[in-house]
Design an enzyme around this catalytic site. Structure first.
Site, PDB file in Angstrom:
ATOM      1  CE  LYS A 214      -3.935  -2.147   0.148  1.00  0.00           C
ATOM      2  NZ  LYS A 214      -3.609  -3.463   0.152  1.00  0.00           N
TER       3      LYS A 214
HETATM    4  C1  LIG Z   1     -10.143  -2.669  -1.890  1.00  0.00           C
HETATM    5  C2  LIG Z   1      -9.605  -3.495  -0.713  1.00  0.00           C
HETATM    6  N1  LIG Z   1     -10.302  -3.748   0.271  1.00  0.00           N
HETATM    7  C3  LIG Z   1      -9.849  -4.041   1.479  1.00  0.00           C
HETATM    8  C4  LIG Z   1      -8.669  -4.704   1.457  1.00  0.00           C
HETATM    9  C5  LIG Z   1      -8.178  -5.426   2.859  1.00  0.00           C
HETATM   10  O1  LIG Z   1      -7.101  -4.849   3.400  1.00  0.00           O
HETATM   11  P1  LIG Z   1      -6.282  -5.901   4.511  1.00  0.00           P
HETATM   12  O2  LIG Z   1      -5.432  -6.900   3.558  1.00  0.00           O
HETATM   13  O3  LIG Z   1      -5.494  -4.909   5.227  1.00  0.00           O
HETATM   14  O4  LIG Z   1      -7.235  -6.686   5.229  1.00  0.00           O
HETATM   15  C6  LIG Z   1      -7.741  -4.494   0.547  1.00  0.00           C
HETATM   16  C7  LIG Z   1      -6.330  -4.915   0.599  1.00  0.00           C
HETATM   17  O5  LIG Z   1      -5.740  -5.329  -0.230  1.00  0.00           O
HETATM   18  C8  LIG Z   1      -8.326  -3.907  -0.602  1.00  0.00           C
HETATM   19  O6  LIG Z   1      -7.461  -3.741  -1.588  1.00  0.00           O
END
Ligand SMILES: Cc1ncc(COP(=O)(O)O)c(C=O)c1O
Length: 385
Positions: A181
């Site tokens: 990210k």
């Molecule tokens: C669009 C979107 N939503 C939710 C998430 C979930 O984040 P995490 O992987 O930190 O739980 C991500 C992570 O890649 C994402 O790209």
């Protein structure tokens, strides 16, 4: 001499990250300490939100935000089928039904007209996703008059059409900090909101249902362990200090890709949409759509043989077996999403990528597509390439 491998993504970490993380380690207070609130205040200020609650991941932040919106068993939450699976899963965690609607073919975000057509009396929330960091059409979604949770996990640094940083609107907006990210805490996330009572609920539910004024092992509601450690928050603070440089680096690499694609004249390859109506993308990934008729998985394999990593990004959520079997979704329901999902690949993308690396990626893709075109011409009649 062979060229060094190019990673798909790579965080920028330096002495400041080491310094702040080491300070936490030396302090002995590794969790529930002062770095959490400090990170939250800095993050909220950066996006123009009144409050923020740091959590263990983007997924846990979305889950808590869905609960705070009052989503319950049997409710419907309208969201995009073109996203990371977490944005739909969080409705399922609360025994609600994720209701998908098709996407806009240009921005790749949830199409407001399709979303409106999907509203029923059971719809309790909208969960638009700022896909690949491009802001969704929030004016349109707000006109529905329903609670909104913004999935801004990919969108740090983005600005809404019409102005304002993504995350600074009134509804809960969730960001994520996995290592690919814009900033990373290893794993982590944050929920921005403008309501102190919502923050209080989020803070309690991330900590096993314990209100800030309550004693250890006293819990007055159902909660989770969704805390983010002080170690992670220290990393996040150091990353926030360099955020503008990181965002500028991503923007520079995106521009390099555009130039390289323009000079390679790769027919039929669609690039991420241009910014319009005052919107700004928070650059996260560089995803291109391959020409129709080209086998995307063959391209991924052929790029890998040339030492270029890439990945299908995103597969359509409604076509995952869990979603087909549990909710009865099937192919053909969201044709724009399905077409885009079948053709999209993420190319290597990170702030310190060099012009030479971008050129290698684009040259390899051109090479692979020419080979595909040649083999199709041999085996079939007209090709779409
Ligand atoms: C669009 C979107 N939503 C939710 C998430 C979930 O984040 P995490 O992987 O930190 O739980 C991500 C992570 O890649 C994402 O790209």
């Amino acid at each position: 001499m062979t060229d060094a491998p190019i990673p798909l993504a790579r965080p920028v970490l330096g002495e400041r990250e080491e310094e702040l993380v080491l300070a936490v380690l030396r302090s002995g207070q590794l969790s529930l300490g002062p770095r959490v609130g400090e990170f939250e205040r800095l993050f909220a200020a950066r996006v123009g939100a009144r409050c923020a609650s740091a959590v263990s991941s983007g997924t846990s932040g979305l889950h808590l935000a869905v609960r705070a919106a009052g989503v319950a068993a049997g409710d419907e939450v309208i969201t995009s089928p073109f996203s990371f699976v977490a944005s739909a899963n969080v409705a399922v965690y609360e025994r609600a039904r994720p209701v998908f609607a098709d996407i806009d073919p240009v921005t790749l975000n949830l199409d407001p007209a399709a979303a409106r057509a999907a509203v029923t009396e059971r719809t309790t929330a909208l969960l638009p996703v700022h896909v690949f960091g491009y802001p969704a059409d929030m004016d349109a979604f707000e006109s529905f008059g329903l609670p909104i949770i913004e999935d801004a996990c990919e969108a740090l640094g983005a600005r809404y059409a019409g102005g304002g940083e993504v995350g600074g609107r009134r509804h809960p907006a969730v960001f994520a900090f996995y290592a690919n990210k814009q900033i990373t805490t290893g794993e982590g996330g944050i929920v921005c909101c403008d309501d102190a009572a919502v923050k209080e609920r989020l803070d309690s539910e991330r900590n096993q249902g314990r209100a800030p004024n309550m004693d250890w092992l006293d819990h007055d509601r159902l909660g989770f362990n969704y805390r983010l450690s002080d170690i992670a928050c220290a990393l996040g603070i150091a990353q926030l200090e360099r955020l503008e440089t990181l965002l500028a680096g991503r923007r520079r690499v995106a521009a390099l890709y555009r130039e390289a694609f323009a000079s390679a004249t790769l027919q039929g390859v669609e690039l991420p949409c241009e910014e319009r109506d005052g919107a700004r993308r928070g650059w996260f990934v560089f995803v291109v759509q391959l020409p129709r008729g080209v086998d995307r998985d063959d391209v991924v394999r052929a790029l890998a043989e040339r030492a270029i990593p890439s990945k299908p990004y995103f597969p359509a959520i409604h076509l995952f077996s869990y979603y087909r079997e549990t909710f009865g979704y099937r192919a053909g329901q969201f044709p724009v999403c399905e077409d885009v999902a079948a053709r999209s690949i993420a190319l290597p993308f990170f702030p310190e990528m060099t012009e030479g690396q971008v050129a290698r990626v684009v040259a390899a893709l051109a090479d692979v597509l020419i080979a595909c075109h040649a083999s199709q011409s041999l085996s079939t009649t007209p090709s779409a390439v």
